[in-house]
Design an enzyme around this catalytic site. Sequence first.
Site, PDB file in Angstrom:
ATOM      1  N   GLU A 127      40.390  20.196  30.882  1.00 39.01           N
ATOM      2  CA  GLU A 127      39.027  20.332  30.348  1.00 39.01           C
ATOM      3  C   GLU A 127      38.455  21.677  30.794  1.00 39.01           C
ATOM      4  O   GLU A 127      38.993  22.300  31.706  1.00 39.01           O
ATOM      5  CB  GLU A 127      38.146  19.200  30.906  1.00 39.01           C
ATOM      6  CG  GLU A 127      38.616  17.824  30.489  1.00 39.01           C
ATOM      7  CD  GLU A 127      37.731  16.705  31.022  1.00 39.01           C
ATOM      8  OE1 GLU A 127      36.728  17.007  31.704  1.00 39.01           O
ATOM      9  OE2 GLU A 127      38.052  15.546  30.741  1.00 39.01           O
ATOM     10  N   GLU A 367      51.355  22.959  32.791  1.00 38.72           N
ATOM     11  CA  GLU A 367      51.919  21.877  33.618  1.00 38.72           C
ATOM     12  C   GLU A 367      51.773  22.242  35.101  1.00 38.72           C
ATOM     13  O   GLU A 367      52.592  21.865  35.941  1.00 38.72           O
ATOM     14  CB  GLU A 367      53.362  21.567  33.218  1.00 38.72           C
ATOM     15  CG  GLU A 367      53.445  21.418  31.705  1.00 38.72           C
ATOM     16  CD  GLU A 367      54.388  20.373  31.179  1.00 38.72           C
ATOM     17  OE1 GLU A 367      54.983  19.651  31.978  1.00 38.72           O
ATOM     18  OE2 GLU A 367      54.495  20.272  29.942  1.00 38.72           O
ATOM     19  N   SER A 370      51.565  28.293  39.415  1.00 37.45           N
ATOM     20  CA  SER A 370      52.442  28.498  40.585  1.00 37.45           C
ATOM     21  C   SER A 370      51.705  28.123  41.874  1.00 37.45           C
ATOM     22  O   SER A 370      52.293  27.553  42.793  1.00 37.45           O
ATOM     23  CB  SER A 370      52.880  29.962  40.665  1.00 37.45           C
ATOM     24  OG  SER A 370      53.793  30.241  39.637  1.00 37.45           O
TER      25      SER A 370
END
Length: 384
Positions: A127, A367, A370
């Site tokens: 979001e 996803e 780092s």
Amino acid sequence: MASAMSEEFEKFRLKIRNFVEKELDPVSIKIEQDTKIPDKIVDQMRQLGLFGLSIPKEYGGLGLSTIEEITIYEEITRTNACHRSRIGTSNGIGSMGILYDGTEEQKRKYLPRIAAGEWTAAFALTEPDAGSDAANISTSAVLKDDHWVLNGTKQFITNADTARVFTVIAVTDEQKRARGGVSAFIVEQGMPGLSIGSADLKMGLKGSHTNEVVFKDCQVPKENIIGGMEKVGEGFKTAMSVLDKGRLSMGACALGAAQKIMELCIEKIKNKIIEGLQKKEIQAIQFDLADMGIQIYAARQMLYNTASLRDHGGNITAEASMVKVFCTEMASRIAEKAIDIFEMDGCLTSNQIEILLRDVRLYRIYEGTSEIQRIIIARNLLKK
Ligand SMILES: Cc1cc2nc3c(=O)[nH]c(=O)nc-3n(C[C@H](O)[C@H](O)[C@H](O)COP(=O)(O)OP(=O)(O)OC[C@H]3O[C@@H](n4cnc5c(N)ncnc54)[C@H](O)[C@@H]3O)c2cc1C
């Protein structure tokens, strides 16, 4: 590790490599201009079963193991990364929540259609105020009679513009939030109150779109909570388990791109650069190439080892984060070095290196960035 794969799988892998070279490579540069994968290619991907790589055979997929699936990703990311992204959400973040935690009825309803490529699946967690800090989401879901009512905005949602089914993560208990107050919903395109914004203009992955997804009093049937009503409040766990596997996939994509970049460098060095260079310069380039080989070899061992661990039922949370950081940062280093080897040629938009350089940079963000992977790794190391 790869030698342990079956002959049948090896045939499939070669079929995909052939598809990449014959069908995907030739359209790669045009996609950058059109920002769209041709419909014909999407149809071919459907026919090859590429939307159901990881979905078990009983639900219409190919039922590949993790190690087999990542091998296919390595093949597909030898070309424009948008192709992998187009199938990635259906094989991964968009469908795995249903597979891991869904009811049998939900699995039977959604997975065969997703596997056939008939319904694209997407995953909506991020979001405007909750990216890395996923626990900070504010999209809410309130039960009213026989419907959940969703309100909120998600952003950067891959394949939202083609998705027919979304896994949506929303807050169901404001007090508990990530500790039992977040749930995962199956939201279908066409449900009242769901709308999709225009596509983001990104530096890479141009043929794979990300969009805003808006829920305005969006009505979702009560039974569309993943796992049914007894799973209310367990959506954060679902989201995190989906991401573990997603991080391995990202590692595989980065590895496939790095391998391709190294092969292009080898071709360039053999065919062009050597002529006219001094001995010292040739040695410097050979050292760069050797470093690429070392890093790719290390990345592949890490990736395959972790995939195998997952296939044997191991918990891979920390290892998947290690793989994601190592492979994606390695791919960026290799892409940068390739520009040194190709110089101006590598910067031309007609050169595959230029596309791959932009694509691999994005792998370090989605996803989990780092930095977030490093937090997960350190937390796990300190727990041991
Ligand atoms: C190509 C692409 C596809 C995507 N697809 C999807 C999708 O399908 N579904 C979905 O839900 N999301 C998707 N995303 C969103 C992605 O998951 C987020 O962009 C990512 O999690 C980072 O969030 P953010 O962009 O809000 O950055 P922020 O969280 O705002 O981070 C900004 C910077 O701060 C750093 N940072 C943040 N917190 C910390 C901390 N605690 N310690 C140290 N550093 C920190 C980050 O590492 C980063 O460098 C996609 C993103 C991209 C680029």
